[in-house]
Design a protein around this motif. Sequence first.
Motif, PDB file in Angstrom:
ATOM      1  N   ASP A  20      -3.648 -18.890 -15.999  1.00 37.16           N
ATOM      2  CA  ASP A  20      -4.014 -17.767 -16.877  1.00 37.16           C
ATOM      3  C   ASP A  20      -2.837 -17.464 -17.798  1.00 37.16           C
ATOM      4  O   ASP A  20      -1.764 -18.077 -17.693  1.00 37.16           O
ATOM      5  CB  ASP A  20      -4.464 -16.554 -16.063  1.00 37.16           C
ATOM      6  CG  ASP A  20      -3.326 -15.930 -15.263  1.00 37.16           C
ATOM      7  OD1 ASP A  20      -2.148 -16.290 -15.507  1.00 37.16           O
ATOM      8  OD2 ASP A  20      -3.606 -15.092 -14.399  1.00 37.16           O
ATOM      9  N   LYS A  21      -3.067 -16.534 -18.710  1.00 39.35           N
ATOM     10  CA  LYS A  21      -2.091 -16.278 -19.763  1.00 39.35           C
ATOM     11  C   LYS A  21      -0.710 -15.902 -19.215  1.00 39.35           C
ATOM     12  O   LYS A  21       0.310 -16.470 -19.622  1.00 39.35           O
ATOM     13  CB  LYS A  21      -2.639 -15.141 -20.648  1.00 39.35           C
ATOM     14  CG  LYS A  21      -1.784 -14.754 -21.809  1.00 39.35           C
ATOM     15  CD  LYS A  21      -2.571 -13.786 -22.701  1.00 39.35           C
ATOM     16  CE  LYS A  21      -1.642 -12.839 -23.440  1.00 39.35           C
ATOM     17  NZ  LYS A  21      -2.395 -11.875 -24.248  1.00 39.35           N
ATOM     18  N   THR A  58      -9.060 -13.972 -23.238  1.00 36.77           N
ATOM     19  CA  THR A  58      -8.398 -14.649 -22.123  1.00 36.77           C
ATOM     20  C   THR A  58      -9.287 -15.768 -21.586  1.00 36.77           C
ATOM     21  O   THR A  58     -10.486 -15.809 -21.841  1.00 36.77           O
ATOM     22  CB  THR A  58      -8.117 -13.650 -20.993  1.00 36.77           C
ATOM     23  OG1 THR A  58      -9.337 -13.001 -20.646  1.00 36.77           O
ATOM     24  CG2 THR A  58      -7.095 -12.628 -21.409  1.00 36.77           C
ATOM     25  N   ARG A  78       2.832 -15.432 -27.954  1.00 33.41           N
ATOM     26  CA  ARG A  78       1.983 -16.320 -27.166  1.00 33.41           C
ATOM     27  C   ARG A  78       2.636 -17.685 -26.977  1.00 33.41           C
ATOM     28  O   ARG A  78       2.088 -18.707 -27.414  1.00 33.41           O
ATOM     29  CB  ARG A  78       0.627 -16.490 -27.866  1.00 33.41           C
ATOM     30  CG  ARG A  78      -0.211 -15.222 -27.969  1.00 33.41           C
ATOM     31  CD  ARG A  78      -0.715 -14.722 -26.631  1.00 33.41           C
ATOM     32  NE  ARG A  78      -1.484 -15.716 -25.902  1.00 33.41           N
ATOM     33  CZ  ARG A  78      -2.794 -15.938 -26.075  1.00 33.41           C
ATOM     34  NH1 ARG A  78      -3.474 -15.241 -26.949  1.00 33.41           N
ATOM     35  NH2 ARG A  78      -3.421 -16.849 -25.350  1.00 33.41           N
TER      36      ARG A  78
END
Length: 965
Positions: free
Chosen positions: A489-490, A472, A330
């Motif tokens: 967004d991710k 999310t 991440r």
Amino acid sequence: MSQTASQSIEPPADGVPPHRYTPALAQEIELAWQDRWEAEGTFHTPNPVGRLSEGFDRVADRPKAFLMDMFPYPSGAGLHVGHPLGYLGTDVTSRFLRMDGHNVLHPMGYDAFGLPAEQFAVQTGQHPRVTTEANIAAISAQLRRLGVDHDTRRTFATIDPGYYKWTQWIFRQVFESWFDPETDKARPITELVTELDAGTREPAPGTLPEGRSWAQLTDVERRRVVDAHRLAYLHEAPVNWCPGLGTVLSNEEVTADGRSERGNFPVFRRPLTQWMMRITSYAERLLTDLDRLDWSDSLKQMQRNWIGRSTGARVRFAVAEETVEVFTTRPDTLFGATYLVLAPEHPLVGTLTAGAWPEGTDPRWTAGAATPAEAVAAYQRQASRRSELDRQAEGREKTGVWLGVTARNPLTGADLPVFIADYVLTGYGTGAIMAVPGEDARDWDFASEFGLPVVRTVQPPADFDGGAYTGTGPMINSSNEQLSLDGLDKVAAIAKVTEWLVATGAGEATTTYKLRDWLFSRQRYWGEPFPVVYAVDGEDAGLPVAVPESMLPVLLPEVDDYSPKTFADDDADSAPEPPLSRATEWTTVTLDLGDGPREYRRETNTMPNWAGSCWYYLRYLDPADDERFVDPELEAYWMGPRGPGDVGGVDLYVGGVEHAVLHLLYARFWHKVLFDLGHVSSEEPFRRLVNQGYISAFAYTDARGFYVPAAEVVEKDGQFLYQGEPVNREYGKIGKSLKNMVTPDEMIGQYGADTFRVYEMSTGPLDQSRPWETKAVVGSQRLLQRVWRVVVDEETGDVRAADVAPDDDTSRALHRAIEAVRDGMTTLRFNIAIARITELTNHLTSTCPPGTPVPRSVAESLVLLVAPLAPHLAEELWARLGHDGSVAWASFPVADPQWLVDDTVQVAVQVNGKVRAQVAVPADADAAALEAAARADEKVAAQLAGKTVRRVIAVPGRLVNFVVA
RNA sequence: GCCCCCGUAGCCCAAUCGGCAGAGGCAGGCCCCUUAAAAGGGUCCCGGUGUCGGUUCGAACCCGACCGGGGGCACCA
């Protein structure tokens, strides 16, 4: 000449027809045919070339088929009825394919090194070879009695010196190789040396001594650099030490709760120098090539999980003068990283640890120690001594200590305290993490425990009730003057931050795997010795040297004491001591390895028992070949790819799912190394793999909870009684402890091998688990009796077949059965094949009652259909029908398409989806004809009267559906 | 916690492309054969496909949620 077996048999009991297929007759027939098969070499499979090539011209135009079972470990316990399931599955397939025109290889061998034999030897003082060979003889006799069609000329055991010589030879190949990341394949180590000498290649990172180049190194230093590249290498690392077994274990041999897979003893992490195999180099190929295999999805999934690929980024953090590199999946959450954690074993821990705690250090961070160094040392000691089991038992409470230093978050500029904690594992990723408590549950727990700040960088939903948010959402709190991720967004955030990391030199995208290198040393006696020695004196003392090929095999020496030194289960401080180290006259040896006779010390560890099973399939091709491990021509014939892009390999491999990440992963790895080095033409060892189901059985406990003999339990009105007392029924593994053991020998004694085979195959598809039910076996016995009765008159013993033409119904029944049986055989759904054979037999039983002739063509076809399933019965009937040769080599029937379609078919007529009538129409009637025929039916006409037909669906051969208003 | 597989008759299991839910076996009932029993032969019985909802002319099959069972992985960043 036709031989039949029934002449000498005792007459059956009163009232039973004299020529009935009774269990006694079945036994007689089976033993006679098993002898004949052996005498005539019926199942000898010819190779295209070499020692075993006699008779190849007879099969030269046939396609090949290589079928195998996972070979058994010859334990002393013997087989129960669950064991033969897979063996019978390959046997039926093998016999079917042979009859269907293949050159079939169906061998069997024994995986005979390993713990149980050694443990038995320790108890009894008898050499493990003695007990192992006795067990092999016993299992071999059981297999023969089942009537399996193995080519026994190809049978061997992994303990045979003629076999383990080549296991050692393959180890040498692995040792003498390195993995070239540029070509993504293994290459000979000599090529690495050439490239290093020429300066066209740099040594792999971390292999050179600090601040030196290859050119500056001494010969011994260069040896060390080269050794660090090998696919088989000595490595000091924390390993799984199991004091209760007295040996170290691979990761695959340790269960999730930190115990040994064998024996269930506690396992401890302990640093030791051991042989490793660089399977991690093959992680990507082992993963992607799964897509090219015909294996079950669940098995592929298990291997995928074990390899554990994850993509993410490496990020570098400056800590004082050093750089700590972390792995994260991440990188988008980098703005939320509020501390770093290293594994306790991380190599930089010592360097980074500060001299003293700063003023005002949170007492939770020091573990009460006076200095960081003391805290770190105490924590490292504690971490190494705890077994995996202890760690579980402690409920994963987060522990750790601060090193007294901070790192800088490259994006926020914040100071991040650097901890060590055992929730970060050495050996995965970089052994260090950036902790993001806002988005990671483990980091959240640690942060709560240690009072560390939390920064959320992903917006949780409104109803989120706190804690780490792993879902999310849009990015928040993630911008500075250089970079803004807010609102992304991710996926977009990961892309953007990774770009920034690369641009600033702070990191890059990367992939990591959970798979670890394979720990290959065992401190056991009963295993293959390593073909490795170490110089005793001189500058190169202690460096490994492979024993030259000409000196193989390195024979396992005789010793007085087979036992490894074992310890109390929980003695974490104990250290392994291999039994071979006590064979002093063997361990020291004088050899001339090219620079004159010198004294060497042998490697005293042995290989894990997976070594022998890693390549045994190749040895079946000619187990007596003393020139090479496998003849390339034989490998190409039996294993080679069928065309471009095909992986090749064994055509059908059947075995238990318990080997999903052990044997099956290791064998794929070795095979790929052998492929890279040009020794085999196939890329994968096992093209198609099926896990046979397990057979379980009911067990019964009495009022006290003790197991009672299952065989003596009777059912009455839905209640289970033992000696008149009600008992409780359970379902579980077959075995002595549950008192529900049933052996194939008992079943064969009671019914014969053919009945046993048919029963096992009839209870479900091969890959399905199922309960054993002794009382149901009689159904298979009845089927075989009816098959017999179709061919042989029970009163006179005469053959009933006559040259009369079958009627149309019979022809249809026959050819449908042929079609379905072929399908069942191909898809390993033998239960369907047996059901269709049963139908055909029942048809013949009713249309040709005793005393009437049976059309010869139909009787012969029936015999051929049952031949793979009940081979002895089929041989006997085939002979009685007047054929000389074995039915095993007769041609399997082929269905005539003309009998597979009816002239007329019954189709259902639905109105609004409800069946209202049946009409007979020609089989080839089209949709319009169907509709017309349906409308012509009175019942249908009545249903449709006065209604509006809005739509008509007519499916030729199936149905008509009127949709009405 | 994450992932995978599976739920059809008392039991084991079939059902092609989404097309009449039932092939086969066990158990059970009845009949024939038999002095009788066993063996053998014949015949019958039982479920609407785990639950709910959706798509469709039509769903055991496709989609969603749930329930139950089995398996794998698990402090893997």
